[in-house]
Design an enzyme around this catalytic site. Structure first.
Site, PDB file in Angstrom:
ATOM      1  N   GLY A  44       0.938  -1.206  -0.041  1.00 52.89           N
ATOM      2  CA  GLY A  44      -0.099  -0.029   0.002  1.00 52.89           C
ATOM      3  C   GLY A  44       0.943   1.282  -0.084  1.00 52.89           C
ATOM      4  O   GLY A  44       0.662   2.212  -0.620  1.00 52.89           O
ATOM      5  N   CYS A  45       1.887   1.252   0.786  1.00 54.69           N
ATOM      6  CA  CYS A  45       2.756   2.461   0.722  1.00 54.69           C
ATOM      7  C   CYS A  45       3.563   2.654  -0.539  1.00 54.69           C
ATOM      8  O   CYS A  45       3.819   3.799  -0.645  1.00 54.69           O
ATOM      9  CB  CYS A  45       3.633   2.371   2.043  1.00 54.69           C
ATOM     10  SG  CYS A  45       2.785   2.045   3.569  1.00 54.69           S
TER      11      CYS A  45
END
Length: 156
Positions: A44-45
């Site tokens: 996600g990051c």
């Protein structure tokens, strides 16, 4: 005490990539996006960083600087930044000083366990150092574009 919408953000400094320290007051007169993310090199990051990277020319046109913040080390940040070819700096906050100012440390469920971590959040600070928008506990898809759309509405 944490920052609130329409409140002045207290000056702070922290280590960041690119060989210089970040100091909020040094950015007076510029709009800033400061986004907090849990960890370098996680799915996600990585996607969030790529989204801000891909829209970076549009943020520049909107006279807005972008900074990412996590608790990762400067070395981890330098590697993450290089890997994703990010055109903006990443702030290292291992002692959570910046995280506390923005109140992004939360208890989260991870694999059925309670863990303390960074809640994915983004803040927009205007040229006068006032917090004008925040997103907390956000989802990555479409987020960087929503931030850009907001930044384009900020006047002088």
């Amino acid at each position: 005490m944490s920052v609130e919408i329409n409140g002045k953000v207290p000056d702070f400094s922290a280590s960041c990539t690119g060989g210089a320290d970040f100091k909020l007051s040094a950015h007076a007169g510029k709009n800033l996006v400061i986004y907090f993310y849990p960890k370098d090199n996680t799915p996600g990051c990585t996607t969030e960083g790529e989204n801000f990277r891909d829209l970076h020319p549009e943020f520049v046109k909107a006279e807005c600087a972008v900074f990412g913040v996590s608790r990762d080390s400067l070395k981890s940040h330098e590697n993450f930044k290089a890997k994703l070819e990010m055109p903006f700096e990443l702030i290292s906050d291992p002692d959570e000083k910046v995280c506390v100012i923005f109140d992004v440390m939360k208890m989260k469920n991870m694999y059925g366990k309670q863990v303390r971590g960074v809640e994915r959040s983004t803040f927009v600070i205007n040229k006068k150092g006032v917090l004008v928008q925040e997103w907390r506990g956000l989802k990555v898809p479409g987020h960087a574009q929503a931030v850009l759309d907001f930044v384009r509405t900020i006047g002088d």
